[in-house]
Write a protein that holds these residues in place. Structure first.
Motif, PDB file in Angstrom:
ATOM      1  N   ASN B 102      72.918  59.133  44.571  1.00 30.02           N
ATOM      2  CA  ASN B 102      73.444  59.205  43.221  1.00 30.02           C
ATOM      3  C   ASN B 102      73.628  57.833  42.597  1.00 30.02           C
ATOM      4  O   ASN B 102      73.411  57.666  41.399  1.00 30.02           O
ATOM      5  CB  ASN B 102      74.769  59.968  43.217  1.00 30.02           C
ATOM      6  CG  ASN B 102      74.551  61.442  42.977  1.00 30.02           C
ATOM      7  OD1 ASN B 102      74.102  61.830  41.905  1.00 30.02           O
ATOM      8  ND2 ASN B 102      74.834  62.253  43.964  1.00 30.02           N
ATOM      9  N   VAL B 103      74.051  56.875  43.407  1.00 31.81           N
ATOM     10  CA  VAL B 103      74.267  55.532  42.864  1.00 31.81           C
ATOM     11  C   VAL B 103      72.956  54.995  42.289  1.00 31.81           C
ATOM     12  O   VAL B 103      72.939  54.314  41.269  1.00 31.81           O
ATOM     13  CB  VAL B 103      74.814  54.591  43.957  1.00 31.81           C
ATOM     14  CG1 VAL B 103      74.773  53.142  43.485  1.00 31.81           C
ATOM     15  CG2 VAL B 103      76.239  54.972  44.311  1.00 31.81           C
ATOM     16  N   LYS B 122      70.839  52.355  51.025  1.00 35.98           N
ATOM     17  CA  LYS B 122      72.160  52.547  51.605  1.00 35.98           C
ATOM     18  C   LYS B 122      72.977  51.258  51.631  1.00 35.98           C
ATOM     19  O   LYS B 122      74.160  51.260  51.311  1.00 35.98           O
ATOM     20  CB  LYS B 122      72.030  53.135  53.009  1.00 35.98           C
ATOM     21  CG  LYS B 122      71.729  54.622  52.934  1.00 35.98           C
ATOM     22  CD  LYS B 122      71.438  55.228  54.271  1.00 35.98           C
ATOM     23  CE  LYS B 122      70.843  56.618  54.057  1.00 35.98           C
ATOM     24  NZ  LYS B 122      70.321  57.182  55.290  1.00 35.98           N
ATOM     25  N   SER B 123      72.326  50.152  51.979  1.00 33.52           N
ATOM     26  CA  SER B 123      73.106  48.920  52.074  1.00 33.52           C
ATOM     27  C   SER B 123      73.546  48.477  50.681  1.00 33.52           C
ATOM     28  O   SER B 123      74.671  48.053  50.477  1.00 33.52           O
ATOM     29  CB  SER B 123      72.296  47.823  52.769  1.00 33.52           C
ATOM     30  OG  SER B 123      71.193  47.477  51.973  1.00 33.52           O
ATOM     31  N   LYS B 124      72.648  48.646  49.719  1.00 27.59           N
ATOM     32  CA  LYS B 124      73.011  48.259  48.356  1.00 27.59           C
ATOM     33  C   LYS B 124      74.087  49.180  47.784  1.00 27.59           C
ATOM     34  O   LYS B 124      74.969  48.749  47.039  1.00 27.59           O
ATOM     35  CB  LYS B 124      71.775  48.282  47.459  1.00 27.59           C
ATOM     36  CG  LYS B 124      71.004  46.981  47.497  1.00 27.59           C
ATOM     37  CD  LYS B 124      70.130  46.872  46.269  1.00 27.59           C
ATOM     38  CE  LYS B 124      69.945  45.455  45.791  1.00 27.59           C
ATOM     39  NZ  LYS B 124      69.125  45.405  44.568  1.00 27.59           N
ATOM     40  N   ALA B 125      73.977  50.463  48.136  1.00 28.86           N
ATOM     41  CA  ALA B 125      74.977  51.414  47.659  1.00 28.86           C
ATOM     42  C   ALA B 125      76.349  51.005  48.168  1.00 28.86           C
ATOM     43  O   ALA B 125      77.340  51.051  47.442  1.00 28.86           O
ATOM     44  CB  ALA B 125      74.627  52.819  48.123  1.00 28.86           C
ATOM     45  N   GLU B 137      83.938  54.808  51.799  1.00 26.23           N
ATOM     46  CA  GLU B 137      83.232  56.091  51.725  1.00 26.23           C
ATOM     47  C   GLU B 137      81.914  56.045  52.511  1.00 26.23           C
ATOM     48  O   GLU B 137      81.228  55.029  52.529  1.00 26.23           O
ATOM     49  CB  GLU B 137      82.923  56.461  50.277  1.00 26.23           C
ATOM     50  CG  GLU B 137      84.143  56.765  49.430  1.00 26.23           C
ATOM     51  CD  GLU B 137      84.939  57.946  49.940  1.00 26.23           C
ATOM     52  OE1 GLU B 137      84.341  58.871  50.541  1.00 26.23           O
ATOM     53  OE2 GLU B 137      86.171  57.948  49.753  1.00 26.23           O
ATOM     54  N   ASN B 138      81.581  57.162  53.126  1.00 25.33           N
ATOM     55  CA  ASN B 138      80.303  57.304  53.803  1.00 25.33           C
ATOM     56  C   ASN B 138      79.228  57.607  52.757  1.00 25.33           C
ATOM     57  O   ASN B 138      79.275  58.639  52.094  1.00 25.33           O
ATOM     58  CB  ASN B 138      80.412  58.449  54.817  1.00 25.33           C
ATOM     59  CG  ASN B 138      79.116  58.678  55.553  1.00 25.33           C
ATOM     60  OD1 ASN B 138      78.098  58.059  55.251  1.00 25.33           O
ATOM     61  ND2 ASN B 138      79.162  59.566  56.519  1.00 25.33           N
ATOM     62  N   VAL B 139      78.272  56.709  52.614  1.00 22.43           N
ATOM     63  CA  VAL B 139      77.295  56.870  51.528  1.00 22.43           C
ATOM     64  C   VAL B 139      76.335  58.035  51.749  1.00 22.43           C
ATOM     65  O   VAL B 139      75.583  58.403  50.860  1.00 22.43           O
ATOM     66  CB  VAL B 139      76.469  55.587  51.301  1.00 22.43           C
ATOM     67  CG1 VAL B 139      77.352  54.468  50.817  1.00 22.43           C
ATOM     68  CG2 VAL B 139      75.709  55.197  52.549  1.00 22.43           C
ATOM     69  N   ASN B 140      76.375  58.629  52.946  1.00 24.79           N
ATOM     70  CA  ASN B 140      75.463  59.749  53.219  1.00 24.79           C
ATOM     71  C   ASN B 140      76.028  61.103  52.808  1.00 24.79           C
ATOM     72  O   ASN B 140      75.325  62.111  52.825  1.00 24.79           O
ATOM     73  CB  ASN B 140      75.123  59.796  54.703  1.00 24.79           C
ATOM     74  CG  ASN B 140      74.404  58.536  55.134  1.00 24.79           C
ATOM     75  OD1 ASN B 140      73.498  58.078  54.451  1.00 24.79           O
ATOM     76  ND2 ASN B 140      74.836  57.955  56.232  1.00 24.79           N
ATOM     77  N   GLN B 151      84.362  60.606  41.883  1.00 24.73           N
ATOM     78  CA  GLN B 151      83.046  60.799  41.256  1.00 24.73           C
ATOM     79  C   GLN B 151      82.911  59.886  40.042  1.00 24.73           C
ATOM     80  O   GLN B 151      81.861  59.313  39.790  1.00 24.73           O
ATOM     81  CB  GLN B 151      82.859  62.263  40.851  1.00 24.73           C
ATOM     82  CG  GLN B 151      82.687  63.176  42.052  1.00 24.73           C
ATOM     83  CD  GLN B 151      82.215  64.565  41.663  1.00 24.73           C
ATOM     84  OE1 GLN B 151      81.716  64.782  40.572  1.00 24.73           O
ATOM     85  NE2 GLN B 151      82.369  65.504  42.556  1.00 24.73           N
ATOM     86  N   GLN B 152      84.002  59.764  39.306  1.00 25.85           N
ATOM     87  CA  GLN B 152      84.007  58.886  38.138  1.00 25.85           C
ATOM     88  C   GLN B 152      83.701  57.452  38.571  1.00 25.85           C
ATOM     89  O   GLN B 152      82.923  56.747  37.924  1.00 25.85           O
ATOM     90  CB  GLN B 152      85.389  58.987  37.487  1.00 25.85           C
ATOM     91  CG  GLN B 152      85.541  58.283  36.189  1.00 25.85           C
ATOM     92  CD  GLN B 152      84.847  58.994  35.050  1.00 25.85           C
ATOM     93  OE1 GLN B 152      83.765  58.586  34.645  1.00 25.85           O
ATOM     94  NE2 GLN B 152      85.438  60.057  34.541  1.00 25.85           N
ATOM     95  N   LEU B 153      84.291  57.063  39.704  1.00 28.40           N
ATOM     96  CA  LEU B 153      84.049  55.701  40.211  1.00 28.40           C
ATOM     97  C   LEU B 153      82.595  55.547  40.658  1.00 28.40           C
ATOM     98  O   LEU B 153      81.984  54.489  40.476  1.00 28.40           O
ATOM     99  CB  LEU B 153      85.003  55.393  41.375  1.00 28.40           C
ATOM    100  CG  LEU B 153      86.488  55.322  40.987  1.00 28.40           C
ATOM    101  CD1 LEU B 153      87.358  55.099  42.210  1.00 28.40           C
ATOM    102  CD2 LEU B 153      86.722  54.216  39.962  1.00 28.40           C
ATOM    103  N   ILE B 154      82.033  56.620  41.223  1.00 22.18           N
ATOM    104  CA  ILE B 154      80.614  56.578  41.613  1.00 22.18           C
ATOM    105  C   ILE B 154      79.747  56.332  40.379  1.00 22.18           C
ATOM    106  O   ILE B 154      78.793  55.566  40.404  1.00 22.18           O
ATOM    107  CB  ILE B 154      80.181  57.912  42.279  1.00 22.18           C
ATOM    108  CG1 ILE B 154      81.017  58.214  43.514  1.00 22.18           C
ATOM    109  CG2 ILE B 154      78.695  57.900  42.603  1.00 22.18           C
ATOM    110  CD1 ILE B 154      80.608  57.518  44.758  1.00 22.18           C
ATOM    111  N   GLU B 155      80.137  56.995  39.276  1.00 23.73           N
ATOM    112  CA  GLU B 155      79.404  56.788  38.024  1.00 23.73           C
ATOM    113  C   GLU B 155      79.421  55.315  37.635  1.00 23.73           C
ATOM    114  O   GLU B 155      78.427  54.769  37.166  1.00 23.73           O
ATOM    115  CB  GLU B 155      80.040  57.613  36.896  1.00 23.73           C
ATOM    116  CG  GLU B 155      79.575  59.059  36.832  1.00 23.73           C
ATOM    117  CD  GLU B 155      78.246  59.183  36.098  1.00 23.73           C
ATOM    118  OE1 GLU B 155      77.606  58.165  35.834  1.00 23.73           O
ATOM    119  OE2 GLU B 155      77.853  60.328  35.807  1.00 23.73           O
TER     120      GLU B 155
END
Lengths: 389, 516
Positions: B102-103, B122-125, B137-140, B151-155
């Motif tokens: 998503n990122v 993944k590393s950049k995320a 957070e686990n990026v997977n 989720q807002q922060l992910i945005e």
């Protein structure tokens, strides 16, 4: 004096009929009239009885925006039940028929339960019943064909109404067929007359007289063409009676009843339908239950016509039924479509099949043409709609 | 140093003849947090959609000058390429994809063209997540396992991954609780330190006065003023004054000869929980009543729980674990589904007419009779089409629906006429109580007036009417009594004489403070 309002007939709903006539004429030209013989007209009706029945049931599923893939298997399963009961247990044909309808009903309830109560997508549920039904049919029949059936039973699929033949110019003509045609013509004209009268009474807009006249002439011409052929052949096939009754009944349900309106509303916008007090779960349940019963009826007609039950029966029927609905103008998204359209669609497919066989094309080629016709019909429908915006 | 990063000049945008924006000016300095304030429908989101290319160049007039360059964006991709990223109220995440995916949604990290480099992704995320305080957070994991706040922060992490220079947040805290909101605001201040410019749209004035450096107030599609923190204090009263200060001409027809009678609809101790999150209480101990001929308003900000309240009452169409009692004409009734609600003469006109009100592919007539078909237009399950046509024609004339005929498909009608069809649908069920949820949302002034007239007619006929509206002038102009709703509770009740926009906002603010 009230101003007389006039509006044009909505030609869109008659486009399919025009296509039907066109396809028929093209093949009568190609086959040099071979598809117009009384015997072939008779065959056309008897061969396509089950597709018409299934298409009518399928239309309700399509109206909700879904399809039923299990149709062919259910036709086979109900046929198998009849085969076993008639051949192995020698039961009364009425009990066999009742048992077949019960099996159809149960299979419909099964699908309806998963779709409406558990919210499983119909595509998945019916894909499952397609596999399960086919497997079950092979199991109960032990992969064998059951037959032959008693004549009273095969009458349903292969029999004719009683005939009274009269010699007319050296050819025997069935008076009953002519009589039925007269009755139908009178009823059609009376219905049209009544329609105009009520429109005038309520002050609604009526269609121009010449348009009504053309419409009625075309309809009556089709009726008389079919019945004149049947009259010079074996009379009215019993399948035609079943088809007409079912098509008429469901046409009535979809156009005149609250239940029908609810199916359209659900297919058009389920959320809005729900917020308008329509029990969408219930509608789904009955649509699929009904489809099960229609499968049983088609299974009865098919096994009666074949005089036997085979595990392979009904293979691919679901696709014919679905295609009939779409060719007949139903929308894949749901909410749009008519019973008449589905019936006409089924006959377009039937005339294609029949014409191509007479012309000598193999079934392989026929499949290509049928696929192209389906794609073409829906493409034309959608593209013209998009242009209109 | 007044280095201006963005300047929007004389922006005008029309929707089918209705001006949503008229000569709007906006000037944003580099590195500041700039707030846009205004009532719902004032044109804030429209302005931001113009900026980000959602409404492409050519559908509006005026100039956008960004980094001293005149820009003509034809789509979001073009504005993003320049470093302008908008985060809409409805999150644009794909719920079942992982955080990392998503990122970099739409901005995939590839090695060869079209092939995703997962290590890099993944590393950049992880890097991006660290910037928004989500390093643990686990990026997977799929994003739908996270709460709305995260989720807002992910945005925002997604925006950062696009090398954002100007970040636009449309009501970022509307769906967040206090703690999450606080975290988000701190993050905004942190981003500011890193030199990212921010535009925030928010109704929560306390938040705005906390983070913003300047505020531009928009009202009725026009820029009213820009207040700067250096020059003036951001008190809530000061902002409200700017947002509200409009003269009320007679946009609301007078209601005459209406006698308010006895109470006919009463809801007591109403409690509702979120349909998916069973622990989250959406409506808390709400009680209210409406009398014959009375028009009662439910005021409040977006997300206050008004629609949820209405729908949970209307046949339990929202939420779970619903508790409380409903009395119609003094008698307690049980309403389990919409059918019961209609049977008890309750009607609800949804705020979202396209999704919940109409079957767009059907004609006016069929839409009108959809809810009343069984009760009034059929006998033994058979529809009486003639009566249906008569009724549809009658209502088309009565509430002035502009269409060729009742056979016209509603999809081709304007918003105002569609809204009238929905109104007619519910009037045909002959209700005693009507709940109108945002009855004039997205329709032009003329159609609004006509709908107010219909409301007055209904009141005159002794119906009890509840209007849910986010437009405060509408509430004030049409209602006899107003309940202010905030965070699922009744924050106050105001009568006809004391109700004003200031009073409503004060109720909300006071209630917010109580919650803190």
């Amino acid at each position: 004096m009230r101003e007389k309002k006039v509006k044009n007939l909505d030609m869109k709903q008659y486009g399919m009929v025009v296509a039907l006539i066109a396809v028929f004429l093209i093949f009568s030209f190609l086959t040099k009239g071979a598809n117009m013989t009384p015997m072939n007209m008779n065959n056309l009706i008897m061969q396509n009885g089950y597709v018409v029945i299934l298409a009518v049931g399928m239309l309700l599923c399509v109206l909700t925006g879904n399809i039923d893939l299990g149709v062919g298997s259910m036709v086979a399963l109900s046929g198998a039940v009849i085969g076993i009961l008639l051949v192995d247990y020698k039961v009364n044909i009425w009990i066999a028929i009742l048992a077949a309808i019960l099996v159809g009903l149960l299979s419909g309830v099964f699908v309806g339960f998963f779709v409406s109560k558990l919210g499983i997508p119909p595509f998945i549920v019916t894909l499952a019943t397609m596999l399960m039904g086919r497997g079950l049919t092979y199991t109960v029949l032990q992969a064998q064909t059951k037959g032959p059936f008693p004549n009273e039973f095969t009458y349903i699929g292969a029999g004719f109404l009683p005939t009274i033949k009269v010699n007319l110019g050296g050819r025997p003509i069935d008076v009953i067929s002519v009589g039925v045609a007269i009755i139908i013509s009178v009823l059609i004209l009376l219905a049209e007359f009544k329609d105009i009268k009520t429109k005038e009474k309520y002050g609604f807009a009526t269609n121009p007289l010449w348009q009504i006249a053309i419409k009625e002439i075309v309809i009556l011409a089709i009726v008389w063409f079919i019945f004149s052929k049947l009259a010079t052949c074996n009379g009215i096939p019993f399948v035609l009676v079943i088809m007409a009754v079912l098509a008429g009944f469901y046409h009535y349900i979809t156009t005149k009843t609250v239940a029908g309106r609810q199916i359209y509303a659900l297919g058009g916008n389920a959320k809005a339908a729900k917020l308008s007090g329509i029990n969408t779960e219930k509608v789904f349940f009955w649509v699929y239950t009904n489809m099960g019963i229609m499968c049983a009826i088609a299974g009865i007609v098919l096994s009666a016509r074949n005089g036997s039950s085979t595990p392979k029966a009904g293979d691919g029927f679901e696709m014919d039924a679905i295609a009939s609905c779409y060719i007949g103008g139903a929308a894949t998204a749901g909410g749009v479509g008519t019973v008449i359209g589905a019936v006409v669609g089924a006959f377009i497919m039937g005339i294609l099949n029949n014409g191509m066989s007479l012309y000598g094309w193999s079934t392989d080629i026929q499949k290509i043409v049928k696929g192209a016709v389906l794609l073409g019909a829906v493409t034309v429908d959608l593209v013209t709609k998009r242009k209109k915006g | 140093m007044s280095d201006v990063i963005l300047e929007m000049k004389k922006i005008t945008k029309e929707f089918s003849g209705v001006k949503a924006l008229a000569d709007v000016q906006l000037s944003v300095k580099r590195g500041e947090i700039h707030a846009l304030c205004g009532e719902n429908g004032a044109g804030k989101s429209t302005l931001m959609n113009v900026l980000s290319g959602v409404y492409p160049y050519g559908t509006y007039t005026g100039d956008i000058i960004y980094n001293n360059e005149v820009c003509q964006f034809h789509n979001i991709k073009e504005s993003e390429a320049k470093g302008i990223v908008i985060i809409h109220q409805e999150l644009a995440l794909s719920p079942c994809l992982s955080i990392a995916e998503n990122v970099f949604l739409g901005n995939e990290q590839t090695s060869v063209k079209g092939v995703i480099n997962w290590t890099k992704t993944k590393s950049k995320a992880k890097e991006m997540l660290a910037k928004v305080g989500l390093e643990d957070e686990n990026v997977n994991l799929p994003v739908n396992l996270l709460g709305v706040g995260k989720q807002q922060l992910i945005e925002i992490a997604k925006a950062l991954a696009k090398k954002v220079e100007l970040l636009i947040l449309d009501e970022p805290t509307a769906a967040l609780n206090d703690e999450e909101s606080k975290k988000l605001l701190e993050l905004m201040l942190e981003l500011k330190k890193q030199g990212i410019t921010c535009i925030i749209i928010s109704h929560k004035l306390n938040e705005i006065s906390y983070v913003a450096d300047s505020i531009t107030i928009i009202r009725d599609g026009k820029t009213i003023e820009t207040i700067e923190k250096e020059k003036e204090d951001f008190t809530e009263d000061r902002i409200i004054k700017g947002m509200v200060g409009r003269e009320l001409t007679n946009r609301y027809p007078k209601r005459e000869d209406v006698k308010i009678g006895k109470t006919i609809f009463e809801v007591k101790d109403w409690n509702v929980f979120h349909p998916e999150e069973a622990e989250r209480q959406m409506i808390k101990n709400v009680s209210f009543h409406v009398r014959e001929g009375e028009v009662v308003g439910f005021a409040g900000l977006m997300g206050a729980g008004r629609t949820e309240l209405a729908m949970s009452i209307f046949g339990k169409t929202y939420g779970q674990k619903i508790q409380g009692s409903i009395k119609m004409h003094g008698k307690e009734v049980r309403i389990k589904n919409v059918k019961d609600a209609i049977q008890h003469k309750l009607a609800y006109v949804s705020e979202d007419r396209k999704n919940y009100g109409l079957v767009l592919i059907e004609d006016i007539k069929r839409n009108m009779t959809m809810a009343a078909l069984k009760k009034f237009f059929s006998k033994n399950g058979v529809v009486n089409k003639n009566e249906e046509i008569l009724a549809a024609n009658k209502f088309m004339k009565k509430i002035n629906i502009k269409a060729n005929s009742i056979d016209q498909k509603v999809v081709s009608l304007s918003g105002g006429n569609q809204q009238k069809v929905v109104l007619a649908k519910w009037m045909l069920t002959q209700p005693d109580v009507l709940i109108l949820d945002e009855p004039t949302r997205g329709i032009d002034v003329g159609a609004k007036y006509e709908i107010y007239c219909v409301i007055n007619e209904l009141a005159k006929a002794g119906k009890a009417i509840i209007i849910i509206s986010s437009e405060m002038p509408e509430i004030i102009g049409t209602c006899d009594r107003v309940y202010v709703i905030n965070e699922g509770e009744i924050a106050g009740e105001l009568n006809e004489y004391e109700v004003s926009q200031e009073k409503i906002m004060q109720c909300v603010m006071a209630h917010n403070r109580k919650g803190e």
